[in-house]
Design a protein around this motif. Sequence first.
Motif: not given
Length: 455
Positions: A107-109, A415-424, A430-435, A447-455
């Motif tokens: 949430x920061x520029x 969402x990849x199998x097994x990804x733990x996104x319980x914090x979202x 959020x800021x989301x990156x997809x390939x 990524x949100x203000x309080x959590x980050x998940x990266x696969x």
Amino acid sequence: MKQFLLLAAAGIAALAFALPATAGTVTFRGVVVAKDSARKSIVTVSRNGVVRTIRARGALRRVRLGRVVAVQAASLPDGTFAASKIRPLGRAGRAHFRATVAAVKGATLALSAGGSVFALRVRGKTGSATGGGFRPGDRIETDALVKKGSLQARRDALKKIGHDDRLELEGIYLATADDGTIEMAVLHRGRVYISVPDDLMVPDFQPGDEIVAVVTVAEDGSFTLVKAENESSGGDDERGGVNGDGTFTVVGVVKSLSVDRIFVKTGDDDPATCAVPEGFDTTGFAVGQMVQMTCDYGDGHPVLLELQHYVEPEHLYATGAITDLTDDSITIQGDGEPVTCAIPDDFDLSDFEVGNAVIMYCLKIDDVWTLKAIKHKEGPPPPPPDYVLANGSIDTLTAAEITVTTDDGPVTCAVPDGADLSAFHADDDVEMKCVHTDAGLRLKRLQSDSAVWEG
């Protein structure tokens, strides 16, 4: 491994003020919107929207964010200012300015303006608190609040007014990758990566150094280095610059010289001005001569420390394979004749050996070609995977897919199998990156203000 690489209008009702100015100083007022303890500087925004960086040093602890200050300062060669007097005038809650986006971190520029990079916290759900689609290089205009020790703005107060292909970054040098990419921390936490062209040499940075980098910005938001300066070097750069020890060094032509003051013109910039202390011997120096000048700016009144005649050294770049390497010299063979340069006593070449492909930079010192910088020549890096960045709020989130609503519409990724996104959760900014994959877009990072998940 030793690497050698190249180197706002304030919403205030401020009272008029007057500070007695001396030669080479300027006076202005503004609201303090940022502080940098490592750089010993503050960032102010004046009523007309001008953003300035002031090296406050001793006054840094006494200046608080949101305070309106009157400043008397000397101009420094890099466009920043060294304060001789800072006087509080009151408080302000708003600032209006323009700046360039250097990075988007949750949430920061991270904004670049006035010779500094500073943080703007984006609030509200109009669009996205993660920047609403802003990317590095975007030029913005905003009304911001100085509140609770930070600079803040609502998303609907941010207006995109253009795009800059070139900007200035300042922060902490972290590391250099094998392919030459520089990693630096802006705002002492967010990381950015800067590609270095093969034919560009930069100072020998050490982790923790305060550096300033001028970069170009590609359409995808990636950075490429144009030039860099080490503010922690204390003047090691032969062309000079502003140093972290309270001095600066410039190379230029003497425009005026008297018993008490010297003016040196450097390029198209205003002359660098320093007082000549009593007893300093300037015999042999005259108007029109090329000199290298070092001055102490610590108290906002630059005073001459060193002055010497300057002759632009001859230099050469050579690219090829190392064919001979001894304790005293190095030879490389490219497309033409072999090039041999002497090796200074303190130069570490332990990471190099015969047969390595390198780029070498040498200076002629006392009629001897002498090694100044060298780096391995890497092959072209593999192309990065195609990806999509989405800044917005989560619309739907299941075990199988996630949809983020952005200013340009919804973006859905598997969402990849097994990804733990319980914090979202739904409505999180959020800021989301997809390939891109053969099966479509797949979530790579969230990524949100309080959590980050990266696969």
